[in-house]
Design a protein around this motif. Structure first.
Motif, mmCIF file in Angstrom:
data_model
loop_
_atom_site.group_PDB
_atom_site.id
_atom_site.type_symbol
_atom_site.label_atom_id
_atom_site.label_comp_id
_atom_site.label_asym_id
_atom_site.label_seq_id
_atom_site.Cartn_x
_atom_site.Cartn_y
_atom_site.Cartn_z
ATOM 1 N N ARG A 69 1.688 1.106 4.652
ATOM 2 C CA ARG A 69 3.032 1.481 4.182
ATOM 3 C C ARG A 69 3.897 1.988 5.334
ATOM 4 O O ARG A 69 5.080 1.647 5.435
ATOM 5 N N ASP A 91 -1.720 -1.697 -8.021
ATOM 6 C CA ASP A 91 -0.939 -0.748 -8.825
ATOM 7 C C ASP A 91 0.352 -1.356 -9.360
ATOM 8 O O ASP A 91 1.162 -0.659 -9.959
ATOM 9 N N SER A 93 2.842 -2.504 -7.662
ATOM 10 C CA SER A 93 3.994 -2.291 -6.790
ATOM 11 C C SER A 93 4.373 -3.600 -6.099
ATOM 12 O O SER A 93 3.693 -4.614 -6.221
ATOM 13 N N GLU A 96 3.216 -6.251 -0.247
ATOM 14 C CA GLU A 96 3.309 -5.598 1.058
ATOM 15 C C GLU A 96 3.734 -6.627 2.105
ATOM 16 O O GLU A 96 2.895 -7.362 2.639
#
Length: 230
Positions: A69, A91, A93, A96
């Motif tokens: 992150r 999760d 999200s 990435e």
């Protein structure tokens, strides 16, 4: 487990030109974050290049997920993670996707081992044997006591005590957790999927960097936190 350094560009660039020796060259400091599993190796290497070449490499073991992150956010020059950037984070999200160029570079490799703290009759046990299925059942809450028949069958020479087992897990996003859960999902998928369903995770359940708490399990931050608790 396998740690991967996520890098961009050259790690250390001399800021001077001309005929200077490595000890005389001035290097731009760089900073990274990520895996606590590989931090011991990184810290030794950082000391080596600082004393031999005058290079300053800063590193903070904040967990693989946090390292990836930080790299995406542009707050570090490199990150270290046991798993690559995730196109479908567990999760839910966003994927990435670093907004800048990068390359993966393998730096360390090693096995995932289990430490334990068990005494029988006041004497520390040093020869415990656990099958893969037994380990999976311990870390999914299916086995909760040391004298469980399956543990006793793995250790016929020990009089296992009637004591509860306290699994110790990472509280932060961890590449080591991802490696371990991927192993369970491949070797013992029925046990792992049943556990995931019991804690509200979608099934079939693959690897996860965030181990869900359960039962008597204790969650600790970083590899040193887990080791220290045990």
């Amino acid at each position: 487990a396998f740690a991967v350094a996520i890098t961009v560009g050259t790690l250390a660039v001399p800021a001077t030109v001309g005929e200077t020796t490595p000890a005389q060259a001035a290097y731009e400091p760089i900073t990274g974050t990520g895996s606590t599993w590989s931090q011991n190796a990184l810290d030794q290497w950082r000391r080596n290049v600082a004393s031999n070449y005058g290079m300053t490499v800063n590193y903070s073991g904040v967990g693989s997920s946090a390292g990836r992150r930080d790299f995406i956010n542009g707050s570090v020059d490199f990150a270290v993670s046991e798993i690559p950037f995730q196109s479908r984070p567990e999760d839910g999200s966003a994927p990435e996707v670093p907004p800048r160029g990068y390359a993966y570079m393998p730096i360390v490799a090693g096995g995932t081992a289990f430490m334990y703290n068990l005494k029988i009759g006041g004497k520390r046990v040093t020869n415990l044997r656990l099958s893969g299925e037994t380990i999976t059942k311990i870390f999914t809450g299916a086995i909760t006591k040391w004298n469980d028949p399956q543990i006793q069958a793995d250790n016929p020479g020990l009089a296992m005590p009637d004591k509860g087992i306290v699994p110790v897990l990472r509280s932060d996003g961890s590449g080591s957790t991802a490696q371990f859960t991927m192993w369970m999902s491949k070797q013992h998928p029925n046990l792992w999927n049943s556990f995931c369903a019991s804690v509200g995770r979608a099934t079939p359940c693959g690897l996860t960097s965030q181990y869900p708490g359960f039962g008597s399990a204790k969650l600790q931050n970083g590899s040193s936190g887990v080791a220290g608790y045990v």
